[in-house]
Design a protein around this motif. Sequence first.
Motif, PDB file in Angstrom:
ATOM      1  N   ARG A   9       3.663   0.433   4.696  1.00 37.87           N
ATOM      2  CA  ARG A   9       3.169   0.202   3.342  1.00 37.87           C
ATOM      3  C   ARG A   9       4.272   0.500   2.337  1.00 37.87           C
ATOM      4  O   ARG A   9       4.898   1.552   2.380  1.00 37.87           O
ATOM      5  CB  ARG A   9       1.930   1.048   3.075  1.00 37.87           C
ATOM      6  CG  ARG A   9       0.777   0.756   4.024  1.00 37.87           C
ATOM      7  CD  ARG A   9      -0.442   1.612   3.726  1.00 37.87           C
ATOM      8  NE  ARG A   9      -0.998   1.304   2.411  1.00 37.87           N
ATOM      9  CZ  ARG A   9      -1.050   2.176   1.411  1.00 37.87           C
ATOM     10  NH1 ARG A   9      -0.551   3.384   1.550  1.00 37.87           N
ATOM     11  NH2 ARG A   9      -1.592   1.833   0.251  1.00 37.87           N
ATOM     12  N   TYR A  10       4.474  -0.422   1.435  1.00 33.97           N
ATOM     13  CA  TYR A  10       5.477  -0.219   0.393  1.00 33.97           C
ATOM     14  C   TYR A  10       5.041  -0.903  -0.897  1.00 33.97           C
ATOM     15  O   TYR A  10       4.236  -1.841  -0.888  1.00 33.97           O
ATOM     16  CB  TYR A  10       6.846  -0.744   0.843  1.00 33.97           C
ATOM     17  CG  TYR A  10       6.949  -2.248   0.970  1.00 33.97           C
ATOM     18  CD1 TYR A  10       7.475  -3.026  -0.071  1.00 33.97           C
ATOM     19  CD2 TYR A  10       6.549  -2.904   2.130  1.00 33.97           C
ATOM     20  CE1 TYR A  10       7.579  -4.410   0.039  1.00 33.97           C
ATOM     21  CE2 TYR A  10       6.640  -4.278   2.261  1.00 33.97           C
ATOM     22  CZ  TYR A  10       7.161  -5.020   1.211  1.00 33.97           C
ATOM     23  OH  TYR A  10       7.257  -6.391   1.320  1.00 33.97           O
ATOM     24  N   THR A  11       5.570  -0.402  -1.991  1.00 38.05           N
ATOM     25  CA  THR A  11       5.316  -0.958  -3.319  1.00 38.05           C
ATOM     26  C   THR A  11       6.643  -1.363  -3.938  1.00 38.05           C
ATOM     27  O   THR A  11       7.646  -0.648  -3.793  1.00 38.05           O
ATOM     28  CB  THR A  11       4.630   0.081  -4.224  1.00 38.05           C
ATOM     29  OG1 THR A  11       3.388   0.466  -3.640  1.00 38.05           O
ATOM     30  CG2 THR A  11       4.385  -0.471  -5.626  1.00 38.05           C
ATOM     31  N   PRO A  37       4.072  -6.614   0.198  1.00 40.67           N
ATOM     32  CA  PRO A  37       3.924  -5.290  -0.411  1.00 40.67           C
ATOM     33  C   PRO A  37       2.476  -4.996  -0.747  1.00 40.67           C
ATOM     34  O   PRO A  37       1.669  -5.904  -0.943  1.00 40.67           O
ATOM     35  CB  PRO A  37       4.783  -5.393  -1.678  1.00 40.67           C
ATOM     36  CG  PRO A  37       4.749  -6.848  -2.024  1.00 40.67           C
ATOM     37  CD  PRO A  37       4.737  -7.577  -0.705  1.00 40.67           C
ATOM     38  N   SER A  38       2.153  -3.707  -0.853  1.00 39.06           N
ATOM     39  CA  SER A  38       0.810  -3.331  -1.291  1.00 39.06           C
ATOM     40  C   SER A  38       0.591  -3.717  -2.742  1.00 39.06           C
ATOM     41  O   SER A  38      -0.532  -4.023  -3.155  1.00 39.06           O
ATOM     42  CB  SER A  38       0.605  -1.823  -1.112  1.00 39.06           C
ATOM     43  OG  SER A  38       0.695  -1.467   0.249  1.00 39.06           O
ATOM     44  N   ALA A  39       1.671  -3.693  -3.523  1.00 39.11           N
ATOM     45  CA  ALA A  39       1.585  -4.073  -4.935  1.00 39.11           C
ATOM     46  C   ALA A  39       2.984  -4.303  -5.470  1.00 39.11           C
ATOM     47  O   ALA A  39       3.973  -3.796  -4.922  1.00 39.11           O
ATOM     48  CB  ALA A  39       0.876  -3.000  -5.750  1.00 39.11           C
ATOM     49  N   ILE A  41       4.726  -3.690  -9.122  1.00 42.90           N
ATOM     50  CA  ILE A  41       4.512  -3.071 -10.437  1.00 42.90           C
ATOM     51  C   ILE A  41       5.683  -3.435 -11.336  1.00 42.90           C
ATOM     52  O   ILE A  41       6.833  -3.063 -11.069  1.00 42.90           O
ATOM     53  CB  ILE A  41       4.379  -1.543 -10.329  1.00 42.90           C
ATOM     54  CG1 ILE A  41       3.195  -1.171  -9.427  1.00 42.90           C
ATOM     55  CG2 ILE A  41       4.212  -0.919 -11.713  1.00 42.90           C
ATOM     56  CD1 ILE A  41       3.049   0.318  -9.186  1.00 42.90           C
ATOM     57  N   TRP A  79       6.970   4.266 -10.040  1.00 40.44           N
ATOM     58  CA  TRP A  79       6.728   4.861  -8.719  1.00 40.44           C
ATOM     59  C   TRP A  79       5.595   5.884  -8.743  1.00 40.44           C
ATOM     60  O   TRP A  79       4.924   6.091  -7.728  1.00 40.44           O
ATOM     61  CB  TRP A  79       8.005   5.449  -8.128  1.00 40.44           C
ATOM     62  CG  TRP A  79       8.558   6.724  -8.717  1.00 40.44           C
ATOM     63  CD1 TRP A  79       9.612   6.836  -9.573  1.00 40.44           C
ATOM     64  CD2 TRP A  79       8.137   8.066  -8.441  1.00 40.44           C
ATOM     65  NE1 TRP A  79       9.853   8.158  -9.869  1.00 40.44           N
ATOM     66  CE2 TRP A  79       8.970   8.932  -9.181  1.00 40.44           C
ATOM     67  CE3 TRP A  79       7.134   8.620  -7.643  1.00 40.44           C
ATOM     68  CZ2 TRP A  79       8.836  10.323  -9.156  1.00 40.44           C
ATOM     69  CZ3 TRP A  79       6.995  10.013  -7.614  1.00 40.44           C
ATOM     70  CH2 TRP A  79       7.837  10.848  -8.364  1.00 40.44           C
ATOM     71  N   ALA A  82       2.407   4.237  -7.849  1.00 40.88           N
ATOM     72  CA  ALA A  82       2.309   3.723  -6.475  1.00 40.88           C
ATOM     73  C   ALA A  82       1.626   4.740  -5.565  1.00 40.88           C
ATOM     74  O   ALA A  82       1.674   5.945  -5.801  1.00 40.88           O
ATOM     75  CB  ALA A  82       3.692   3.387  -5.944  1.00 40.88           C
ATOM     76  N   THR A  84       1.996   4.299  -1.997  1.00 41.16           N
ATOM     77  CA  THR A  84       2.510   3.969  -0.672  1.00 41.16           C
ATOM     78  C   THR A  84       3.629   4.924  -0.272  1.00 41.16           C
ATOM     79  O   THR A  84       4.209   5.636  -1.105  1.00 41.16           O
ATOM     80  CB  THR A  84       3.048   2.537  -0.654  1.00 41.16           C
ATOM     81  OG1 THR A  84       4.015   2.382  -1.715  1.00 41.16           O
ATOM     82  CG2 THR A  84       1.939   1.534  -0.857  1.00 41.16           C
ATOM     83  N   ILE A  87       8.817   3.157  -1.848  1.00 38.32           N
ATOM     84  CA  ILE A  87       8.927   2.470  -3.139  1.00 38.32           C
ATOM     85  C   ILE A  87      10.227   1.671  -3.120  1.00 38.32           C
ATOM     86  O   ILE A  87      11.321   2.243  -2.976  1.00 38.32           O
ATOM     87  CB  ILE A  87       8.975   3.459  -4.326  1.00 38.32           C
ATOM     88  CG1 ILE A  87       7.912   4.556  -4.178  1.00 38.32           C
ATOM     89  CG2 ILE A  87       8.861   2.710  -5.636  1.00 38.32           C
ATOM     90  CD1 ILE A  87       6.503   4.070  -4.249  1.00 38.32           C
TER      91      ILE A  87
END
Length: 495
Positions: A9-11, A37-39, A41, A79, A82, A84, A87
């Motif tokens: 999991r990473y953002t 990615p999970s998101a 931003i 970050w 986030a 996850t 980052i």
Amino acid sequence: MVHPLQSLRYTIVIPTTGRAQLSMLLRALDGSHGPHPSAVIVVDDRPEGDPLALPEIRFPLRQVRSGGRGPAAARNVGWRLARTEWIAFLDDDVLTDVDWTQRLSEDLDGLGSGVAASVAKIVVPLAEDRRPTDDERDTLALTHARWITADMAYRRSALVEVGGFDERFPRAFREDADLALRVCQAGYRIAEGRRVTTHPARRGDFLASVRRQRGNADNALMRAKHGRHWRQLTGEGPGRLGRHALTTLAGAAALGLLAAGRRRAAALAGGAWAGLTAQFAASRIAPGPRTPAEITRMAVTSALIPPAACAHRLRGELRAREPVAVLFDRDDTLIEDVPYLADPEQVRPMPGAHAALGALRDAGVLLGVVSNQSGVGRGYFTEDEVRRVNARVDELLGPFQTWQWCPHGPDDACACRKPKPGLVLRAAEALGVDVSRCVVVGDIGADVEAATAAGAKGILVPTRRTLPGEVERARREAAVAPDLPSAVRLAMEVL
């Protein structure tokens, strides 16, 4: 079919000032092959303005504001939102390859807990039919940088541990190297990834190279934080400040001597200035395209750069001189006390904490946390649970530039558990601050005693569990404040 690396999991966090390349980057990420990615931003760092018009992508996309405080602050905002493990930071003017998400996942997969970050390889495309201009050579230097957040991924826990980016770096310069040095000093390693990211060459106006000299103020902060050998630590060369100072001194001497009527001495000083300036200009003209426009630009700016560099460095040295810090106890000082707190959802800031900490940050004061967490030694919770609670505190009240906590019990005879000075001394060292320039704010006598033992100043903010004798002793030997905002105002007076 689930991708074999999808469990990672990473953002992605992208600070931006609204450059047109941002939409191109988002579309490139949208078309990338690999674990998603999970998101994403996007942190809009413009001081004001309407929300950015962003393209629709298949990943969850969130847009937030950071108030125009610079890329370090913008990345911190990103970050902290986030959730996850990793980052991934990208600049808004880079372009990722079609397999970037796959390569990133491969770079991060299997990294041990001792590895805090992964840095990409940066490439800068240049024209093949001519030599690079001064602006292009400046961008090309990114390909040799040891750590560059144009494309760099960090463990969130490591960011929490070192306090994230230092927001005293106001521009995209040195803030990435400073963070990497602090992460390495905390005992982590940084891995070199195999992914490749393209950074287009910048094109500045006539005086762009003169404005870049503002970075000399950031160099002063690097020296203050990491010592005079900071360039070697970051893998850089010696720099040109010494030559710039000599050139500026020669020019100032020529003007002063001429004003005093000493023409011959003024001519000698002026000749030295002209020779040093010509040498500098020649060193910048030789590797370039040598067009009339570029030669003119190099000649003019080579005369302006030395005094600009010296002025910005002096400004930076004055600003970075004798940094000060306030170190806070955690429980019943920054957040409400929950016995042996292990659940981040139970974190509740103390009244007035957010505003009080904001006043310190606005004044340029460094912030840290020094906390006894004997629940680890007693077996009530794990070190990982402490980190998760700290991360929640950092999210609600951060950034804190350092977190120092003791996992030992009262009978472990360690050197760090307050009232011993270990935590305070470690925090001062991590911040690069003389311990005598630190104030420790806490709610029990052990906090004040640790400050005194370390050579720092102590301020007691009594709560329901503070013993009357501790209050009386603090009145005699340190200071007492009725609440956290009052303690902060007192700390700013004594620093």
